[in-house]
Design a protein around this motif. Structure first.
Motif, PDB file in Angstrom:
ATOM      1  N   ILE A   3       0.823  -1.218   0.000  1.00  0.00           N
ATOM      2  CA  ILE A   3       0.000   0.000   0.000  1.00  0.00           C
ATOM      3  C   ILE A   3       0.852   1.261   0.000  1.00  0.00           C
ATOM      4  O   ILE A   3       0.552   2.234  -0.709  1.00  0.00           O
ATOM      5  CB  ILE A   3      -0.957  -0.010   1.213  1.00  0.00           C
ATOM      6  N   LEU A   4       1.943   1.257   0.779  1.00  0.00           N
ATOM      7  CA  LEU A   4       2.764   2.457   0.888  1.00  0.00           C
ATOM      8  C   LEU A   4       3.442   2.793  -0.437  1.00  0.00           C
ATOM      9  O   LEU A   4       3.457   3.950  -0.877  1.00  0.00           O
ATOM     10  CB  LEU A   4       3.808   2.284   1.991  1.00  0.00           C
ATOM     11  N   LEU A   5       4.010   1.779  -1.103  1.00  0.00           N
ATOM     12  CA  LEU A   5       4.665   2.033  -2.385  1.00  0.00           C
ATOM     13  C   LEU A   5       3.646   2.514  -3.416  1.00  0.00           C
ATOM     14  O   LEU A   5       3.922   3.434  -4.190  1.00  0.00           O
ATOM     15  CB  LEU A   5       5.362   0.766  -2.883  1.00  0.00           C
ATOM     16  N   ARG A   6       2.471   1.915  -3.417  1.00  0.00           N
ATOM     17  CA  ARG A   6       1.430   2.355  -4.344  1.00  0.00           C
ATOM     18  C   ARG A   6       1.063   3.829  -4.093  1.00  0.00           C
ATOM     19  O   ARG A   6       0.921   4.619  -5.035  1.00  0.00           O
ATOM     20  CB  ARG A   6       0.183   1.486  -4.200  1.00  0.00           C
ATOM     21  N   HIS A   7       0.935   4.185  -2.824  1.00  0.00           N
ATOM     22  CA  HIS A   7       0.578   5.561  -2.468  1.00  0.00           C
ATOM     23  C   HIS A   7       1.640   6.543  -2.964  1.00  0.00           C
ATOM     24  O   HIS A   7       1.312   7.599  -3.543  1.00  0.00           O
ATOM     25  CB  HIS A   7       0.434   5.669  -0.949  1.00  0.00           C
ATOM     26  N   VAL A   8       2.920   6.214  -2.754  1.00  0.00           N
ATOM     27  CA  VAL A   8       4.006   7.094  -3.189  1.00  0.00           C
ATOM     28  C   VAL A   8       3.994   7.252  -4.705  1.00  0.00           C
ATOM     29  O   VAL A   8       4.109   8.362  -5.240  1.00  0.00           O
ATOM     30  CB  VAL A   8       5.362   6.556  -2.707  1.00  0.00           C
ATOM     31  N   LEU A   9       3.832   6.145  -5.418  1.00  0.00           N
ATOM     32  CA  LEU A   9       3.856   6.204  -6.882  1.00  0.00           C
ATOM     33  C   LEU A   9       2.654   6.969  -7.430  1.00  0.00           C
ATOM     34  O   LEU A   9       2.771   7.707  -8.420  1.00  0.00           O
ATOM     35  CB  LEU A   9       3.899   4.795  -7.466  1.00  0.00           C
ATOM     36  N   GLU A  10       1.513   6.812  -6.808  1.00  0.00           N
ATOM     37  CA  GLU A  10       0.328   7.555  -7.251  1.00  0.00           C
ATOM     38  C   GLU A  10       0.523   9.050  -7.081  1.00  0.00           C
ATOM     39  O   GLU A  10       0.076   9.851  -7.915  1.00  0.00           O
ATOM     40  CB  GLU A  10      -0.904   7.089  -6.478  1.00  0.00           C
ATOM     41  N   ARG A  11       1.173   9.448  -6.002  1.00  0.00           N
ATOM     42  CA  ARG A  11       1.408  10.873  -5.758  1.00  0.00           C
ATOM     43  C   ARG A  11       2.554  11.420  -6.598  1.00  0.00           C
ATOM     44  O   ARG A  11       2.537  12.577  -7.009  1.00  0.00           O
ATOM     45  CB  ARG A  11       1.726  11.087  -4.266  1.00  0.00           C
TER      46      ARG A  11
END
Length: 421
Positions: A3-11
């Motif tokens: 979830i954290l990596l996905r959040h960073v990449l989305e931002r």
């Protein structure tokens, strides 16, 4: 994908198209879908966790170990996407990133305590690699620094020859002058200046491998009486010189030692002397060395901002007589190096191994991206001790280069006619 990596990449990734394949085989797309896509395949959960925590170090290390592949766009394509979006990252965890930047700036001086003994160890990591490796991707003269491209269609060898003429013209050389080359590499520049201008050259290096090659070249080219090379730290020198040149060495001095470097140069330079400093720099404010470069490529290295260099020159009592910023020239140089390395990859793997080849690929491509899309440039800083040592306008530089080019062209033509007779 966690979830954290996905959040960073989305931002982070708002522009372009980044495809990420996770260890479970699922592929996600980030960005607006425009442009040429880049594709990361993260093969292991361990690599995914590491990249989430410390992407600047973990990503290249995972690529080196084969836990990450870049099947679309390669390293250069990935870095293009990252740098294209890096400005948008300012809104991500702003307090955390500011604190991290402050900590990195605080600790950078500890990472650059480059004493004489430590400098020798740092040099061994990179410059004592086999010269057979460097012959695979450098020009014939083994110039391991930014070439000079007056025309983009120039070959690498032509651009490196143009760089040597450009530097020589700024040094205003005359026969019989004593010249010091700080960080002489494999001797190419020193031998060129000794041969073309009949100056007496002392080249110093901390690399045993470079010293051996430079010394052998001086002997084989009949220049041993005019060009000599020593394994010595610049801080240990005591003689005085009419000219000092340093190309691609200042990046290893470290911000803690700028005062010592220029004070030493002031001590070594004669009253009517001229110095030319050619170094990688940054057009932006002071920053830090990337974790990957510091750990695997150039330990103790640092790329300065101009605001960090000029005060040290001034305090040493030296005069800056000319500053030239070479933009994109190193990007083009690295492009040539990358293509040559790729063409000789099997030979490089025979000298070292697959992990080394992947590390070198990442280093060359990421460096090209930094010069092409970030704030890395090359400074050529001309320095003197008196303000009337050099001509009042820059015309002499272009005139000198032109004369050198005509002389070399005529000399080359004579050699070709002699070979054909």
């Amino acid at each position: 994908m966690n979830i954290l990596l996905r959040h960073v990449l989305e931002r982070l990734v708002r522009q372009g198209s980044l495809l990420v394949t996770s260890p479970n085989g699922a592929t996600d797309q980030f960005g607006d879908g425009t442009g040429v896509p880049a594709h990361i395949h993260i093969k292991t959960a361990r690599a995914e966790r590491a990249i989430t925590i410390d992407p600047m170090l973990a990503l290249p290390e995972a690529y080196m170990s084969g836990e990450v592949d870049l099947p679309g766009g390669g390293v250069l394509g990935l870095m293009r996407i990252v740098f294209q979006n890096i400005g948008d990252a300012a809104g991500i965890d702003t307090a955390w990133t500011r604190a991290l930047d402050k900590a990195r700036h605080t600790f950078r001086r500890f990472q650059q305590i480059n004493t004489t003994q430590r400098s020798r160890r740092n040099v061994e990591v990179h410059y004592d690699l086999s010269v057979d490796l460097y012959r695979l991707f450098l020009d014939d003269d083994l110039q391991y620094s930014c070439a000079y491209f007056p025309r983009l269609e120039m070959t690498l060898d032509e651009a490196q020859s143009a760089k040597k003429r450009h530097i020589a013209a700024k040094l205003q050389l005359e026969p019989g002058l004593r010249l010091l080359d700080i960080g002489c590499g494999w001797g190419g520049l020193g031998l060129y200046l000794a041969s073309s201008f009949k100056v007496d050259v002392l080249g110093v290096t901390l690399s045993g491998e470079q010293h051996a090659v430079a010394t052998e070249r001086a002997l084989s080219e009949g220049l041993a009486g005019r060009a000599r090379f020593e394994i010595k730290d610049y801080r240990e020198l005591g003689d005085r010189f009419d000219r000092i040149v340093s190309v691609g060495m200042f990046e290893h001095v470290g911000v803690n030692h700028y005062k010592t470097f220029f004070n030493t140069c002031a001590r070594l330079l004669n009253r009517d002397g001229v110095m030319l400093l050619h170094t990688v720099g940054r057009s932006g404010p002071p920053s830090v060395t990337s974790a990957f470069v510091r750990k695997h490529i150039f330990p103790g290295g640092y790329v300065p901002a101009l605001s960090e260099v000029l005060p040290a020159i001034e305090k040493a009592g030296l005069i800056v007589t000319d500053v030239e910023i070479l933009r994109l020239h190193y990007a083009e140089t690295l492009k040539h190096w990358g293509k040559r390395f790729a063409a000789n990859r099997d030979k490089a793997r025979a000298v070292y191994d697959e992990r080394f080849c992947r590390m070198w690929e990442f280093y060359l491509a990421a460096s090209e991206a930094s010069f092409r899309w970030q704030d890395l440039v090359v400074f050529q800083i001309q320095i003197a001790r008196k303000n009337d040592t050099l001509p009042m306008t820059r015309d002499y530089i272009a005139d000198g280069e032109k004369l050198l080019g005509l002389h070399e062209m005529a000399h080359s033509g004579q050699g070709q006619r002699a070979a054909g007779s």
